[in-house]
Design an enzyme around this catalytic site. Structure first.
Site, mmCIF file in Angstrom:
data_model
loop_
_atom_site.group_PDB
_atom_site.id
_atom_site.type_symbol
_atom_site.label_atom_id
_atom_site.label_comp_id
_atom_site.label_asym_id
_atom_site.label_seq_id
_atom_site.Cartn_x
_atom_site.Cartn_y
_atom_site.Cartn_z
ATOM 1 N N ASP A 64 -3.846 2.392 -5.215
ATOM 2 C CA ASP A 64 -2.490 2.377 -4.633
ATOM 3 C C ASP A 64 -2.187 1.120 -3.830
ATOM 4 O O ASP A 64 -1.264 1.110 -3.030
ATOM 5 C CB ASP A 64 -2.270 3.617 -3.766
ATOM 6 C CG ASP A 64 -2.844 3.465 -2.364
ATOM 7 O OD1 ASP A 64 -3.899 2.798 -2.224
ATOM 8 O OD2 ASP A 64 -2.241 3.992 -1.417
ATOM 9 N N GLU A 65 -2.974 0.062 -3.996
ATOM 10 C CA GLU A 65 -2.653 -1.137 -3.210
ATOM 11 C C GLU A 65 -2.943 -2.418 -3.975
ATOM 12 O O GLU A 65 -3.794 -2.449 -4.863
ATOM 13 C CB GLU A 65 -3.395 -1.135 -1.868
ATOM 14 C CG GLU A 65 -4.891 -1.130 -2.003
ATOM 15 C CD GLU A 65 -5.610 -1.093 -0.663
ATOM 16 O OE1 GLU A 65 -5.285 -1.883 0.239
ATOM 17 O OE2 GLU A 65 -6.535 -0.263 -0.556
ATOM 18 N N ASP A 73 0.867 -1.194 0.000
ATOM 19 C CA ASP A 73 0.000 0.000 0.000
ATOM 20 C C ASP A 73 0.895 1.234 0.000
ATOM 21 O O ASP A 73 1.768 1.373 0.852
ATOM 22 C CB ASP A 73 -0.891 -0.036 1.252
ATOM 23 C CG ASP A 73 -1.961 1.039 1.237
ATOM 24 O OD1 ASP A 73 -3.089 0.742 1.641
ATOM 25 O OD2 ASP A 73 -1.669 2.182 0.837
HETATM 26 P P1 TTP Z 1 -5.258 5.011 1.064
HETATM 27 O O1 TTP Z 1 -4.230 3.981 0.738
HETATM 28 O O2 TTP Z 1 -6.369 4.640 1.976
HETATM 29 O O3 TTP Z 1 -4.547 6.273 1.747
HETATM 30 P P2 TTP Z 1 -3.144 6.928 1.443
HETATM 31 O O4 TTP Z 1 -2.344 6.149 0.450
HETATM 32 O O5 TTP Z 1 -3.341 8.358 1.082
HETATM 33 O O6 TTP Z 1 -2.444 6.903 2.856
HETATM 34 P P3 TTP Z 1 -1.851 5.659 3.646
HETATM 35 O O7 TTP Z 1 -0.387 5.952 3.817
HETATM 36 O O8 TTP Z 1 -2.578 5.640 4.933
HETATM 37 O O9 TTP Z 1 -2.089 4.429 2.811
HETATM 38 O O10 TTP Z 1 -5.906 5.570 -0.246
HETATM 39 C C1 TTP Z 1 -5.159 5.737 -1.449
HETATM 40 C C2 TTP Z 1 -5.598 6.999 -2.163
HETATM 41 O O11 TTP Z 1 -6.983 6.932 -2.440
HETATM 42 C C3 TTP Z 1 -5.383 8.260 -1.344
HETATM 43 O O12 TTP Z 1 -4.073 8.813 -1.517
HETATM 44 C C4 TTP Z 1 -6.462 9.169 -1.851
HETATM 45 C C5 TTP Z 1 -7.573 8.231 -2.302
HETATM 46 N N1 TTP Z 1 -8.664 8.228 -1.305
HETATM 47 C C6 TTP Z 1 -9.754 9.068 -1.518
HETATM 48 O O13 TTP Z 1 -9.828 9.762 -2.524
HETATM 49 N N2 TTP Z 1 -10.759 9.084 -0.585
HETATM 50 C C7 TTP Z 1 -10.709 8.337 0.567
HETATM 51 O O14 TTP Z 1 -11.636 8.394 1.386
HETATM 52 C C8 TTP Z 1 -9.580 7.472 0.769
HETATM 53 C C9 TTP Z 1 -9.483 6.622 2.002
HETATM 54 C C10 TTP Z 1 -8.583 7.463 -0.193
HETATM 55 MG MG MG Z 2 -2.185 4.079 0.640
#
Ligand code: TTP
Ligand code: MG
Length: 408
Positions: free
Chosen positions: A113-114, A18
């Protein structure tokens, strides 16, 4: 080393990767002046906008995804607020997934992103699971310039939990031996499939931690949650999850779009068209039993430039109203609070993605499909026989008749 790692994971090795603060990290990468600063990405131009994500520097102020941007500005007035550039993030996402593909032929992308990688039997190529995880992280850091977190375990459920433990830039291994001690203290919210609806039910039973679920006799869980969901909870609380990675080339998204003959600026008409598009997307999702978690509003400006805004829900959906209300909220974030017709649209569309199959996922849950689904399915049945336009929602009759819909 390879023999030892085989001993650690005798059956399967699954990685979950992720990206860290993905959208914000891409913005920092593309604009080095932002490195080290609190960066907030989201609906920053709208009075009702919400945060998509925040850099780790911004999280110190308590800012997180889905928080109103107004609240984020209050908490961090000196933050850098940026509206999202989804096409750019999509390009980075593709490059990241290509790198995952170099480490395993069995990968499952689960969001922008995962993804999961099945790394069973890869010791000969990449060393121990931990070494392979470090190499993967380094490859993404060197070739793309972004940091990722990796979780390693014997199954998807544990690997996904593990990737969160050392975020950002983390790597965490949950061995079969350490799995129970790792799981026991976690709150029931972390059990896969336990959402907002189920948490209060578990709490009413006095079940707050995974350990408490594990120690509850299966028959008690069955009495409360039914045999299928009880077995699901029981297995997960013991760290068991035999789901395979979903690598098949199932559709990555379902979308419908409408191009206007004349650029449209009337919010009421646009919303009527949006309702129809959301309905078509939902109907298609139900036909294919594809419940999606991410809903996007896509549009073209009069200059033909293409844009989108997305929201990811806590639970997958194929419900017309949920898809419509989410797309509508995203649309309304683009309009001035006054709703004065000021912004023209050449095209609008609705997209559903980030699928979790209903057969595999929703039907496990105690109240799996919202009650409205019955109405949705009934409408689908009529339309299957008499065509999409045989049923018109009241809202729709008033607008959108010059619109033409295309499935993409
Ligand atoms: P995530 O992997 O949940 O968050 P992140 O990568 O920003 O942070 P983390 O280090 O905790 O993993 O989500 C990936 C992307 O998806 C995030 O950068 C933006 C988008 N996203 C949204 O647009 N709305 C949301 O509610 C969430 C959770 C994520
Ligand atoms: Mg993320």
């Amino acid at each position: 080393m390879s023999a030892a790692s085989n001993k650690i994971f005798p059956d399967r090795v699954v990685f979950h990767l992720d990206m860290d603060a993905f959208y914000a990290s891409v913005e920092q990468l593309e604009n080095p002046a932002l490195v080290g600063k609190p960066v907030i990405v989201g609906g920053v131009d709208s009075p009702r906008g919400v945060v998509s994500t925040a850099s780790y520097e911004a999280r110190v102020f308590g800012i997180h995804s889905a928080m109103p941007v107004r609240e984020a500005r209050r908490r961090c007035p000196h933050g850098v607020f940026i509206s999202g550039r989804h096409e750019v993030y999509g390009q980075y996402s593709k490059r990241i997934m290509d790198i995952l593909g170099e480490y395993s032929h069995i990968i499952e992308q689960i969001s922008v992103d995962e993804g999961f990688l099945d790394m069973t039997g890869s010791e000969g190529l990449f060393g121990s699971p931990e070494q392979a995880g470090q190499r993967l992280k380094q490859a993404i850091r060197k070739r793309i310039g972004l940091s990722a977190s990796v979780g390693i375990a014997a199954n998807k459920f544990l690997a996904k939990l593990a990737s969160d433990v050392k975020k950002p830039d983390g790597l965490f291994v949950v061995t079969p031996e350490s799995a129970q001690a790792f799981l026991d203290p976690l709150p029931v919210e972390r059990l896969w499939g336990v959402g907002k609806k189920t948490v209060p039910d578990l709490h009413r039973q006095g079940l707050y931690t995974i350990q408490q679920v594990r120690l509850t006799p299966l028959s008690n869980l069955e009495a409360e949650f039914g045999s299928r969901f009880a077995a699901h909870l029981h297995g997960l609380s013991h760290g068991r999850d035999n789901r395979d990675l979903e690598t098949d080339s199932r559709e990555k998204s379902i979308s419908h779009e409408t191009t206007f003959d004349v650029d449209e600026l009337n919010p009421d008409r646009l919303e009527a068209v949006l309702l129809d598009l959301a309905d078509r997307v939902a109907r298609r999702a139900r036909r294919d039993d594809m419940a999606g978690r991410t809903i996007s509003f896509v549009w073209r400006d009069p200059d033909f430039s293409r844009h989108s805004r997305s929201r990811t829900l806590a639970e997958p959906t194929l419900n017309s109203d949920t898809i419509y209300s989410t797309a509508l909220a995203l649309f309304r974030e683009l309009l001035p609070a006054s709703r004065n017709p000021s912004r023209k649209f050449r095209l609008i569309g609705v997209r559903l993605s980030h699928f979790e199959g209903v057969g595999e996922q929703l039907s496990l849950f105690s109240d799996p499909v919202p009650k409205k689904a019955g109405i949705d399915r009934a409408m689908d049945a009529v339309r299957d026989r008499f065509g999409h336009d045989s049923i018109q929602r009241a809202r729709l009759v008033e607008g959108g008749e010059n619109a033409e819909s295309d499935k993409t």
